[in-house]
Motif scaffolding. Structure first.
Motif, short mmCIF file in Angstrom:
data_model
loop_
_atom_site.label_atom_id
_atom_site.label_comp_id
_atom_site.label_asym_id
_atom_site.label_seq_id
_atom_site.Cartn_x
_atom_site.Cartn_y
_atom_site.Cartn_z
N SER A 95 3.65 8.12 -0.82
CA SER A 95 2.21 8.00 -0.99
C SER A 95 1.57 9.35 -1.30
CB SER A 95 1.58 7.38 0.27
OG SER A 95 1.57 8.29 1.35
N ASP A 128 8.25 6.77 -6.60
CA ASP A 128 8.90 5.46 -6.67
C ASP A 128 10.30 5.50 -6.06
OD1 ASP A 128 6.64 4.61 -8.00
OD2 ASP A 128 7.55 4.69 -9.99
N ARG A 151 10.66 -6.10 6.08
CA ARG A 151 9.46 -6.89 5.79
C ARG A 151 8.22 -6.25 6.40
NH1 ARG A 151 9.95 -13.25 6.06
NH2 ARG A 151 8.12 -12.87 4.76
N SER A 154 7.40 -3.25 4.20
CA SER A 154 6.89 -3.71 2.90
C SER A 154 5.44 -4.17 3.01
CB SER A 154 7.76 -4.84 2.36
OG SER A 154 9.06 -4.40 2.07
N ALA A 155 5.12 -4.87 4.09
CA ALA A 155 3.74 -5.34 4.30
C ALA A 155 2.80 -4.15 4.46
CB ALA A 155 3.67 -6.24 5.53
N VAL A 157 3.23 -1.17 3.18
CA VAL A 157 3.09 -0.54 1.87
C VAL A 157 2.07 -1.30 1.02
CG1 VAL A 157 4.26 -0.02 -0.30
CG2 VAL A 157 5.37 0.52 1.88
N GLN A 158 2.09 -2.63 1.09
CA GLN A 158 1.11 -3.41 0.34
C GLN A 158 -0.32 -3.08 0.79
OE1 GLN A 158 1.78 -5.06 -2.25
NE2 GLN A 158 3.94 -5.56 -2.14
N GLU A 159 -0.50 -2.94 2.10
CA GLU A 159 -1.83 -2.56 2.61
C GLU A 159 -2.19 -1.15 2.16
OE1 GLU A 159 -3.11 -3.62 6.66
OE2 GLU A 159 -1.08 -4.37 6.96
N VAL A 161 -1.18 0.46 -0.53
CA VAL A 161 -1.49 0.44 -1.96
C VAL A 161 -2.88 -0.16 -2.19
CG1 VAL A 161 -0.85 -0.60 -4.17
CG2 VAL A 161 0.91 0.42 -2.72
N ASP A 162 -3.20 -1.22 -1.47
CA ASP A 162 -4.52 -1.84 -1.60
C ASP A 162 -5.61 -0.86 -1.18
OD1 ASP A 162 -6.28 -4.13 -2.07
OD2 ASP A 162 -6.52 -4.18 0.11
N CYS A 165 -5.96 1.83 -3.83
CA CYS A 165 -6.64 1.27 -5.00
C CYS A 165 -8.15 1.22 -4.78
CB CYS A 165 -6.10 -0.13 -5.30
SG CYS A 165 -6.82 -0.90 -6.77
N GLY A 187 -6.31 0.32 5.43
CA GLY A 187 -5.12 0.10 4.63
C GLY A 187 -4.45 1.40 4.23
#
Length: 342
Positions: A95, A128, A151, A154-155, A157-159, A161-162, A165, A187
């Motif tokens: 990040s 990456d 999992r 990964s969850a 990381v999704q938060e 990234v959101d 963004c 997030g």
């Protein structure tokens, strides 16, 4: 404030964590292709841009320390949680590599950012590579918690990234609501700290309740940390932060204290909004004025109050867990993170 002797204890705890995690982290990075290994090693402070050994800062390794302490708190072995600690540290640095590109920051940990030396594309690819390596570190551990841990991470990381963004989107908008700014910070920062704690508890064999409480503890500490980080982004000493003074204002970032000030309905809010709407890069005098406007509009005091309240809520969750030495070390670490000089 944390007493000096407790700060020293926290530094010892961080050093203990690095001693456990660094060998495994280096081994993981060594598996990267040479092109990515060179950039990752530079970013992590292990060598200079040419691959020569250096003693640059690798960061405090806060997130893996949370992981190892949470594993110990629920009765597990910190050593068995090392793969989880490596994974969260890799995600954190993924990040940072991307953040520096998106923010255009030229310095990180008191030296040039990776993208400014190796190029934007190379730095993005190195980030990456670290993200992929984080999941591999969990999978290769063969720990019973590796699957759920992947999992969980990964969850987070999704938060993350959101949240990142949203942070970028805010820079293009003239108005940002305080609630959505807090959601962004949840997030961008709190999710990974919560996951670091939950991963440690999971690898330590903790109960569902323990994992949940430690996740919430980490999220509250993470959001408090972001409030303090945003204060440092305006008023922090460059010698402490490694970034130029007023860096967030220079980039017109809509950080938590700034958004509070902009939505305060005060004369200072209107003046600050006009400055943020300007098209030209702000001068040093304009940056000083903007910092003063945020302060006078209440943003500085509000963020510090929020950090203190979040810390109290975090420690309330910790109070439901066994009063072990690890709990004391987690408490000290949380205080250390949210009482940095600004």
């Amino acid at each position: 404030m944390v007493a000096p002797e407790r700060v020293n204890d926290t530094e010892q705890t961080l050093a203990w964590s690095r001693e456990l995690v660094d060998p495994a982290l280096r081994s993981a990075v060594d598996t990267l292709p040479a092109s990515m290994r060179r950039i990752a090693g530079y970013h992590l402070g292990w060598w200079d841009q040419h691959g020569g050994r250096t003693s640059a800062s690798s960061g405090k390794a806060v997130r893996p320390t949370l992981t190892l302490l949470c594993a110990a708190l629920v009765g597990g072995s910190p050593k068995e949680a090392v793969p989880a600690g490596v994974a969260v540290e890799l995600v954190h640095n993924f990040s940072l590599l991307h953040d520096d590109v998106m923010d255009g920051d030229l310095t990180r940990r008191h030296r040039p950012t990776a993208w400014s030396l190796f190029g934007i594309g190379a730095a993005i690819l190195a980030g990456d590579a670290l993200l992929t390596l984080a999941l591999d570190a969990l999978a290769a551990s063969a720990h019973p918690a590796a699957g759920p841990g992947m999992r969980m991470l990964s969850a987070a990381v999704q938060e993350l990234v959101d949240g990142q963004c949203a942070d970028m989107e805010f820079e293009q908008r003239s108005a940002v609501d305080l609630a959505e700014c807090q959601h962004m910070a949840q997030g961008k920062t709190a999710a990974l700290m919560g996951a670091a704690c939950a991963l440690g508890a999971t690898f330590g064999g903790g109960s569902q309740e323990q994992v949940g409480r430690l996740r919430t503890f980490g999220e509250h500490v993470g959001l408090a940390f972001q409030h303090v980080d945003d204060l440092l982004g305006i008023w922090g000493d460059e010698r402490t932060t490694g970034k130029p003074v007023y860096s967030d204002l220079r980039n017109r970032k809509k950080s938590l204290p700034v958004v509070y000030a902009l939505t305060s309905g005060t004369p200072e809010a209107r003046e600050l909004a006009a400055m943020y709407a300007g098209g030209e890069p702000p001068t040093d005098e304009e940056l000083r004025t903007a910092a003063n406007l945020v302060d006078r509009a209440g943003g500085r005091a509000w963020s510090q109050e929020q950090a203190d309240d979040l810390m109290a809520r975090a420690l309330a969750h910790l109070a439901h867990l066994p009063p072990t030495p690890s709990a004391t070390e987690l408490t000290d670490l949380a205080h250390h993170l949210t009482h940095r000089t600004h």
